[in-house]
Enzyme design. Structure first.
Site, short mmCIF file in Angstrom:
data_model
loop_
_atom_site.label_atom_id
_atom_site.label_comp_id
_atom_site.label_asym_id
_atom_site.label_seq_id
_atom_site.Cartn_x
_atom_site.Cartn_y
_atom_site.Cartn_z
N VAL A 89 -7.03 69.33 20.92
CA VAL A 89 -7.08 70.78 20.63
C VAL A 89 -6.21 71.55 21.61
O VAL A 89 -6.45 71.54 22.82
CB VAL A 89 -8.54 71.31 20.69
CG1 VAL A 89 -8.58 72.80 20.34
CG2 VAL A 89 -9.43 70.52 19.73
N LYS A 138 -8.98 71.65 14.50
CA LYS A 138 -9.25 72.08 15.87
C LYS A 138 -10.41 73.07 15.91
O LYS A 138 -11.25 73.02 16.82
CB LYS A 138 -7.98 72.67 16.48
CG LYS A 138 -6.90 71.61 16.66
CD LYS A 138 -5.54 72.23 16.85
CE LYS A 138 -4.49 71.15 17.10
NZ LYS A 138 -3.12 71.67 17.08
#
Ligand SMILES: NC(=O)c1ccc[n+]([C@@H]2O[C@H](COP(=O)([O-])OP(=O)(O)OC[C@H]3O[C@@H](n4cnc5c(N)ncnc54)[C@H](OP(=O)(O)O)[C@@H]3O)[C@@H](O)[C@H]2O)c1
Length: 418
Positions: free
Chosen positions: A127, A200
């Site tokens: 992420v 994400k």
């Protein structure tokens, strides 16, 4: 004299952009006491920067190799990545991965495997590249309620948007550049269609709000339909178009998560986040607003996050998932509406889209540049029509400032259910 500690032996699976970035960082810092002792790749014929005897072509051989202390999985195939990582966790191994699609799709199972077999999995690199957002949410804000986590989570689409707005580049030309620089996924529609940013957002939902979401539950609209007319429209308002992911806890206590192009004004810190950079805004109940910005893609920035995870694993760190309290899970709601801008060169296509999205046709506007409309749209409807919208080529963007307190108006229907 004190004996020198033997290095931590790492098995590296994948030697592409991220794998080579990580390898290089380890090589440049011998003092860390790390050694990449085995490397697995897929293609036996590819030219490599290291001698061929350094490579294995069967990643499975690394999984139960007792000579390895931990594994780093950085391949570009999420299905194979899940098979490898879940097998390693079943063997009780410690693993670092960068594969967001795989983590987002299988997080509940990956957490369960760690609990059951005693292994550990860290995925900071999955992420926002180099931004330490997962550990910040998981550890630092593990016990503080958050109102919102939002931002630019995808480096290659942000690169394309920046090139289009700052240099007037054409979409395809900017995308080719993002790919050449190693920012894009192997399949660029994952980036441009906001599937990557959605993965994400799903991962952050687990750490920020304690919710395990199925990625399919989250609305994602991409930038594939964007054109110079849209960039010019935003510029006339003094704004920029950004692909913004937002996780918002609503006044009702419910959670909404969406990823859409959004018009962002200069008052937002996201306005200045350009090229492959990512930015994350955290709105915490007691700490107040915070903003993290950093490179979201590329070999070294992502390799740096992998390195941080490797060292954290060595210290015995694991994610706490402190917000995850059985019985008190936040409910995801899509019973909301937001204001959107829609554009297409063909009036008939735009009219049909307005009709489908229940926007009055009188919202249609035209100027010397384009034909467009703005109006309130139910998020549920957008979600239902997402795949159809992608086929029309209509560009859709949320309008209005990024706001933690009012990302979208909760509709009467939602309030009535409370
Ligand atoms: N690129 C970025 O900026 C970035 C940022 C954050 C996260 N990520 C994630 O990091 C991961 C890797 O991305 P990347 O950009 O480094 O990909 P990449 O450049 O395409 O490299 C992929 C590597 O994986 C290897 N591979 C594929 N299937 C394999 C298998 N079954 N067994 C062993 N090796 C296999 C490939 O082998 P060959 O060399 O033989 O082809 C190649 O070395 C992906 O999950 C991506 O989403 C990337």
């Amino acid at each position: 004299m004190e004996a020198t500690k033997p290095p931590v032996r790492i098995g590296l699976i994948g030697f592409g952009c991220v794998g080579q970035g990580f390898y290089d960082i380890v090589q440049r810092q011998p003092g860390l006491g790390l050694a990449v002792t085995r490397i697995a790749v897929k293609n036996a014929d590819k030219p490599r920067i290291l001698p061929s005897e350094r490579f294995s072509f069967r990643a499975d051989e690394l999984l139960d190799d007792p000579e390895l202390d931990l594994l780093v999985e950085v391949i570009d195939d999420p299905i194979e990545a899940f098979r490898l990582v879940s097998t390693a966790l079943r063997l009780g191994r410690r693993v670092v991965t960068a594969n967001k699609a795989m983590v987002a799709r299988h997080l509940p199972e990956l957490v369960q495997l760690q609990q059951h077999f005693g292994g550990a999995l860290l995925y900071e690199a999955a992420v926002c590249g180099s931004i330490p957002i997962i550990r910040t949410l998981d550890s630092y804000f593990g016990h503080e309620p958050l109102q919102a986590v939002s931002g630019i989570f995808n480096g290659s689409s942000n690169y394309v948007l920046t090139r289009m707005s700052e240099e007037g580049s054409d979409y395809n030309e900017a995308l080719a550049e993002a790919q050449a620089r190693g920012f894009a996924e192997t399949d660029p529609s994952l980036d441009m269609g906001a599937f990557d940013a959605r993965s994400k957002a799903v991962i952050l939902a687990a750490h920020a709000f304690g919710v395990f979401l199925n990625p399919d539950e989250v609305l994602n609209l991409g930038i594939e339909g964007i054109g110079a007319a849209d960039v010019a429209y935003a510029a006339r308002l003094g704004q920029k178009i950004k692909l913004v992911a937002g996780l918002y806890q609503l006044p009702s206590g419910r959670l909404t998560v969406l990823v859409t192009p959004q018009l962002v004004g200069s008052a937002s810190p996201l306005f200045e986040v350009g090229h492959e950079f990512n930015g994350v805004l955290i709105d915490a109940a007691f700490a107040g607003p915070q903003f993290l910005r950093g490179r979201g893609a590329g070999g070294h920035p992502t390799g740096s996050a992998v390195l941080a995870d490797v060292l954290a694993l060595q210290r015995g760190f694991r994610y706490g998932y402190a917000k995850r309290q059985p019985g008190t899970e936040l409910q995801l709601t899509k019973g909301l509406e937001g204001d959107f801008y829609l554009r297409h060169a063909d009036e008939a296509v735009l009219r049909t889209t307005l009709q489908q999205l229940e926007i009055p046709v009188k919202a249609l506007r035209s100027d010397e540049h384009s034909l467009y409309a703005t109006g309130a749209v139910q998020l549920e409807l957008l979600h239902q029509l997402r795949d159809w919208l992608r086929t029309t080529g209509v560009f859709v963007a949320r309008v209005g400032e990024v706001s933690a307190t009012q990302p979208a108006r909760e509709t009467a229907a939602v309030r009535a259910q409370e």
